[in-house]
Design a protein around this motif. Structure first.
Motif, short mmCIF file in Angstrom:
data_model
loop_
_atom_site.label_atom_id
_atom_site.label_comp_id
_atom_site.label_asym_id
_atom_site.label_seq_id
_atom_site.Cartn_x
_atom_site.Cartn_y
_atom_site.Cartn_z
N SER A 166 0.91 -1.20 0.06
CA SER A 166 0.06 -0.10 -0.01
C SER A 166 0.87 1.18 0.12
N TYR A 167 2.08 1.23 0.54
CA TYR A 167 2.80 2.54 0.65
C TYR A 167 3.54 2.51 -0.63
N ARG A 214 2.09 1.81 -3.58
CA ARG A 214 0.82 2.53 -4.26
C ARG A 214 0.84 3.86 -3.90
N ALA A 215 1.05 4.47 -2.59
CA ALA A 215 1.06 5.85 -2.31
C ALA A 215 1.88 6.54 -3.08
N MET A 243 3.47 5.72 -6.01
CA MET A 243 3.02 6.03 -7.56
C MET A 243 2.13 6.91 -7.57
N ALA A 244 1.19 7.03 -6.58
CA ALA A 244 0.09 8.09 -6.78
C ALA A 244 0.68 9.34 -6.56
N MET A 292 -4.90 8.54 -11.07
CA MET A 292 -3.52 8.06 -11.46
C MET A 292 -3.50 7.07 -12.68
N LEU A 346 -1.90 3.82 -13.55
CA LEU A 346 -2.02 2.79 -12.66
C LEU A 346 -3.45 2.15 -13.06
N ILE A 383 -5.69 2.74 -3.55
CA ILE A 383 -4.96 3.93 -3.03
C ILE A 383 -5.80 4.93 -2.19
N HIS A 408 -5.64 3.99 1.48
CA HIS A 408 -4.27 3.86 2.23
C HIS A 408 -4.20 4.80 3.41
N LEU A 418 -4.84 2.65 6.54
CA LEU A 418 -3.83 1.56 6.77
C LEU A 418 -3.40 1.60 8.16
N LEU A 459 5.32 0.22 7.96
CA LEU A 459 5.97 0.01 6.69
C LEU A 459 6.78 -1.16 6.65
N ALA A 464 4.47 -3.89 5.97
CA ALA A 464 4.00 -3.87 4.48
C ALA A 464 5.18 -4.46 3.70
N TYR A 480 -0.63 -7.80 7.81
CA TYR A 480 -0.37 -6.91 6.48
C TYR A 480 -1.29 -7.64 5.54
N GLU A 531 -4.52 -6.10 3.52
CA GLU A 531 -4.35 -6.05 2.01
C GLU A 531 -5.48 -6.52 1.20
#
Lengths: 355, 257
Positions: free
Chosen positions: A192-193, A195-196, A198-199, B90, B93, B101, B104, B107, B111, B114, B121, B125
């Motif tokens: 998810s990070y 994706r963030a 890339m966003a 985006m 994507l 997204i 997020h 979440l 980190l 993930a 995680y 997801e």
């Protein structure tokens, strides 16, 4: 079930890689091993630059700076204390550095951490900039690091550089670090990070209004990127056994950037392939610098000609494949098997039509 | 319950006053339309509510909390989501990633878990993926979930943007011209969809729209802006017959002697 299968494939691939490295390390000559080592270090550098540039979309030209930090930290940590006394001629090394000493692995890790710390501190103010402006600022940062290294003789030995660094780096280290880098950065990208990140690359305003903190995420990406650049710098120092500020000029960053663009922005697979191709290619082009005959025309030896011809190759590639060798496509086991199937069935059908 | 309270805000860009003394109170569950000719300051108001601009004078309260000057990502976390007049997806994507997204900001995994795919995680997801699929099914985009968002037709991009906004689990949704670029059939579907999500997601919606069929058809209350000033407020019937509004939209009738 499918995930399980892919995991097994990955483990098998790693074992094959292990065996290959074993043979390469023992059978190949020093020259070829050196090229492979450089290739693997470029993989680490390229993948980490791809994280900040290809995935997060932040144009950073500071990689040589982070590498330099990593290289000097490693050098100062692994040099035996008695050796430090002899090699610092300009001015004696100052206190904590004269006594500190650490094994290679810890030195590498600390190199990464220190580069990451600097990356974090630089990133906080600098990542407010966008596009070219960010590029210029990070380029300036890398130059500052180099100038500092040139002018702190009691820590870096100034322009003379540090010599006689133990040659710890071998294929196990370089390939091992490259694999760990790919594993971690791929893990980040596929989360998810990631994706963030890339966003943010795709659309900063949209990312912000769906709750993605721009500063935090950019700085995180920059810090992780700096960490691996630092580790790669450490490997680099122990591969060359001698480092001086000139090794970390802008050309270094350009090399890494060329690898990333060549492989395709946002493709880890592309970066890996490009890193090795780049190093191998430059070696194969070496003979043309020695002068050669093209039919009746004789070309005299011109130093630097291989860089010129390489640039032409790069131009051609960018003209015909704008998005790099792989154009953002990633290697997956599913894709690999589909490709094999296609290859296999094609062969079968041609055989069938022949008989 | 009062969900949004815009208290007399003014926004100036240098010498230009884009919005002047704008006041609006939204009750929970309301669907309010914001209309006005081009350049009236409608999008500027959205930008102030979502934190992209900070009002020059006075403040904005969301659920009685002062959100003036907060960063957009913080405001999103509090529960305000929006779409844009010119779609901002985006584009490179996939459709499903665009929706995922949106989750997020809720979440919980850190980190490290993930990156190294700890079970906690992976569970999270998986949940996000399921919820995203459910959201996409509501707008019939489920079958193109692996396509790039940029390759969708314009109308579907708009729907996807609304879905992405819904993924942030908002309490207040700001829609900036959701029907722009849609054909009459799509517009009709969109109207049903907007009315449905208000109940399904327990939403309050503020909507900018030029398509009067949409505004008059679904909004309970309408606010009309012109040159940064509120010139009328009321239910659709009242607005349609308000002379000020007619003047703003059609100009003054020529007076013949």
């Amino acid at each position: 079930m499918k995930k399980q299968k892919e995991k097994i494939c990955t483990i098998i691939a790693l074992i094959i890689l292990f065996i290959l490295v074993y043979f390469a390390q023992n059978r190949l000559d020093a020259y070829k091993i050196r090229i492979l080592n450089l290739g693997a270090i470029y993989v680490t550098l390229g993948v980490s630059l791809n994280l900040i540039y290809g995935f997060t979309g932040q144009f950073s030209l500071g990689h040589a700076g982070f590498m330099a930090i990593g290289a000097y930290v490693t050098a100062l940590l692994v040099l035996p204390p008695y050796y430090k006394e002899v090699s610092f001629i300009l001015e004696p090394l100052i206190w904590p550095f004269t006594v500190i000493h650490a094994p290679f692995i810890i030195a590498l890790f600390l190199s990464g951490l220190f580069a990451a710390l600097v990356g974090f501190l630089i990133g906080l103010p600098v990542l407010r900039l966008k596009g070219d402006y960010l590029g210029i600022a990070t380029l300036g940062f890398a130059e500052i690091i180099r100038v500092i290294a040139n002018n702190l003789p009691h820590i870096t030995n100034g322009a003379l550089g540090i010599k006689g660094i133990p040659e710890f780096t071998n294929l196990w280290w370089t390939i091992g670090v490259a694999v760990v880098t790919i594993y971690i950065i791929k893990g980040l990208i596929n989360s998810s990070y990631g994706r963030a990140l890339m966003a943010i690359r795709e659309n900063e305003i949209a990312a912000e209004v769906i709750g993605i903190n721009l500063t935090n995420n950019k700085v995180m990406s920059f810090t992780i990127s700096a960490f691996f650049a630092g580790v790669a710098g450490g490997l680099f120092a122990c591969l060359l056994t001698t480092i001086d500020p000139k090794a970390f000029m802008f050309v270094m960053t350009f090399n890494i950037l060329a690898v990333v663009v060549l492989g395709g922005l946002g493709s880890i697979t592309g970066t890996v392939i490009a890193a090795f191709l780049y190093n191998i290619f430059l070696e194969y082009l070496r003979p043309i610098e020695a002068g050669f005959n093209l039919g009746p025309v004789h070309f005299p030896p011109i130093p630097g000609l291989r860089m010129v011809s390489f640039s032409i190759l790069l131009l051609v590639l960018i003209l015909y494949k704008q998005r790099g060798l792989l154009g953002g496509i990633e290697f997956t086991w599913g894709g690999f098997f589909r490709f094999c199937n296609k290859l296999f069935s094609n062969k079968k059908s041609t055989e069938g039509s022949a008989s | 319950m009062e969900i949004l309270n815009i208290d007399n805000i003014t926004m100036q860009f240098g010498g230009l006053t884009a919005v002047k003394n704008f006041e609006l109170r939204l009750q929970s569950g309301e669907l309010v339309g914001l209309i006005g000719p081009n350049g009236a300051g409608k999008t500027t108001i959205f930008n102030m509510i979502t934190g992209i601009y900070t009002p020059t004078i006075n403040r904005i309260y969301f659920k009685e909390m002062d959100i003036t000057g907060m960063k957009p990502d913080k405001i999103a976390k509090l529960g305000i989501a929006r779409t844009f007049q010119n779609v901002r997806l985006m584009e490179n994507l996939t459709v499903i990633d665009n929706v995922m997204i949106g989750f997020h900001l809720r979440l919980r995994s850190n980190l490290a878990s993930a990156i190294f795919k700890f079970p906690g995680y992976i569970q999270e997801e998986e949940n996000i993926y399921q919820k995203s699929i459910e959201l996409l099914e509501k707008v019939d985009l489920e079958r193109c979930k692996m396509e790039n968002a940029g390759s969708l037709p314009y109308g579907q991009q708009r729907k996807l943007e609304i879905v992405r906004a819904l993924a942030t689990e908002p309490k207040l949704l700001l829609l900036d011209e959701p029907a722009a670029g849609m054909n009459p059939q799509e517009t009709k579907e969109l109207m049903c969809f907007i009315q449905k999500i208000i109940d399904d997601f327990d939403l309050t919606i503020l909507l900018i729209e030029h398509d009067m069929k949409v505004v008059m058809g679904i909004c309970e209350r309408i606010v009309v802006l012109n040159y940064g000033l509120t010139i009328a407020e009321g239910n659709p019937k009242e607005i349609q017959h308000n002379p000020e509004v007619i003047k703003a939209y059609l100009g003054v009738e020529a007076q013949y002697a």
